[in-house]
Design a protein around this motif. Sequence first.
Motif, mmCIF file in Angstrom:
data_model
loop_
_atom_site.group_PDB
_atom_site.id
_atom_site.type_symbol
_atom_site.label_atom_id
_atom_site.label_comp_id
_atom_site.label_asym_id
_atom_site.label_seq_id
_atom_site.Cartn_x
_atom_site.Cartn_y
_atom_site.Cartn_z
ATOM 1 N N ALA A 1 -4.516 6.627 -62.741
ATOM 2 C CA ALA A 1 -5.537 5.733 -63.321
ATOM 3 C C ALA A 1 -4.975 4.954 -64.505
ATOM 4 C CB ALA A 1 -6.770 6.531 -63.735
ATOM 5 N N THR A 2 -4.193 5.594 -65.340
ATOM 6 C CA THR A 2 -3.578 4.917 -66.486
ATOM 7 C C THR A 2 -2.602 3.854 -66.008
ATOM 8 O OG1 THR A 2 -3.806 6.902 -67.828
ATOM 9 C CG2 THR A 2 -2.212 5.252 -68.583
ATOM 10 N N PHE B 1 -2.625 2.319 -63.131
ATOM 11 C CA PHE B 1 -3.409 1.239 -62.535
ATOM 12 C C PHE B 1 -3.923 0.299 -63.619
ATOM 13 C CE2 PHE B 1 -7.371 -0.766 -61.551
ATOM 14 C CZ PHE B 1 -7.165 -1.325 -60.308
ATOM 15 N N GLU B 2 -4.573 0.871 -64.626
ATOM 16 C CA GLU B 2 -5.177 0.043 -65.684
ATOM 17 C C GLU B 2 -4.128 -0.771 -66.427
ATOM 18 O OE1 GLU B 2 -8.260 -0.667 -65.906
ATOM 19 O OE2 GLU B 2 -9.044 0.933 -64.632
ATOM 20 N N TYR C 1 -2.602 8.150 -53.017
ATOM 21 C CA TYR C 1 -3.240 7.379 -54.091
ATOM 22 C C TYR C 1 -4.260 6.375 -53.568
ATOM 23 C CZ TYR C 1 0.574 9.371 -56.756
ATOM 24 O OH TYR C 1 1.450 10.250 -57.333
ATOM 25 N N GLU D 1 -8.100 6.759 -54.764
ATOM 26 C CA GLU D 1 -8.223 6.489 -56.199
ATOM 27 C C GLU D 1 -7.976 5.014 -56.481
ATOM 28 O OE1 GLU D 1 -6.741 8.291 -60.495
ATOM 29 O OE2 GLU D 1 -5.734 8.959 -58.669
ATOM 30 N N PHE D 2 -6.953 4.447 -55.837
ATOM 31 C CA PHE D 2 -6.677 3.024 -56.011
ATOM 32 C C PHE D 2 -7.890 2.193 -55.607
ATOM 33 C CE2 PHE D 2 -5.839 -0.916 -53.821
ATOM 34 C CZ PHE D 2 -5.379 -1.678 -54.884
ATOM 35 N N ALA E 1 -11.063 2.883 -55.454
ATOM 36 C CA ALA E 1 -12.166 3.002 -56.411
ATOM 37 C C ALA E 1 -11.870 2.219 -57.690
ATOM 38 C CB ALA E 1 -12.431 4.466 -56.730
ATOM 39 N N LEU E 2 -10.666 2.374 -58.231
ATOM 40 C CA LEU E 2 -10.293 1.657 -59.458
ATOM 41 C C LEU E 2 -10.269 0.152 -59.236
ATOM 42 C CD1 LEU E 2 -7.411 4.050 -60.540
ATOM 43 C CD2 LEU E 2 -9.554 3.692 -61.807
ATOM 44 N N TYR E 3 -9.738 -0.281 -58.116
ATOM 45 C CA TYR E 3 -9.660 -1.704 -57.784
ATOM 46 C C TYR E 3 -11.061 -2.305 -57.701
ATOM 47 C CZ TYR E 3 -8.233 -5.899 -55.187
ATOM 48 O OH TYR E 3 -8.006 -7.191 -54.779
ATOM 49 N N ARG F 1 -13.819 -1.249 -59.138
ATOM 50 C CA ARG F 1 -14.413 -1.346 -60.476
ATOM 51 C C ARG F 1 -13.789 -2.488 -61.276
ATOM 52 N NH1 ARG F 1 -14.757 4.391 -60.098
ATOM 53 N NH2 ARG F 1 -12.780 4.726 -61.150
ATOM 54 N N ARG F 2 -12.484 -2.654 -61.173
ATOM 55 C CA ARG F 2 -11.781 -3.652 -61.982
ATOM 56 C C ARG F 2 -12.103 -5.077 -61.534
ATOM 57 N NH1 ARG F 2 -7.505 -3.116 -65.957
ATOM 58 N NH2 ARG F 2 -7.327 -5.208 -66.774
#
Length: 106
Positions: A23-24, A26-27, A59, A62-63, A65-67, A69-70
């Motif tokens: 997550a870190t 990715f961000e 990954y 998780e990718f 979900a993060l993508y 949101r971003r």
Amino acid sequence: MQAGGLVFLSGVLPDLARGDAFATQFETCFDRVEAILGDGGLGLGNIVQCTVYLAGIQYWDEFNALYGRRLGTHRCARTVVPVGPLHYGALLEVQVVAEATQSGAA
């Protein structure tokens, strides 16, 4: 690199000094993409194509979900490629093509 009305970013890696959790990484990777685009007056909403190389298929969820949101409701052509180990221990590497001819706040 800019050509015509397009901006091309390749080989964008995360800031590994900020942590090794996915997550870190990715961000920090997308922070870099956003900063580079921002230097040209663009935003994540200007991205028309995004290719992401993941250091492993584990990954993917998780990718995703993060993508989501971003980038919010912005949808561009996207390819995600699990590739195995990446440079310097990065867990992802990003390449984008952005359109420089429209507003793109995401």
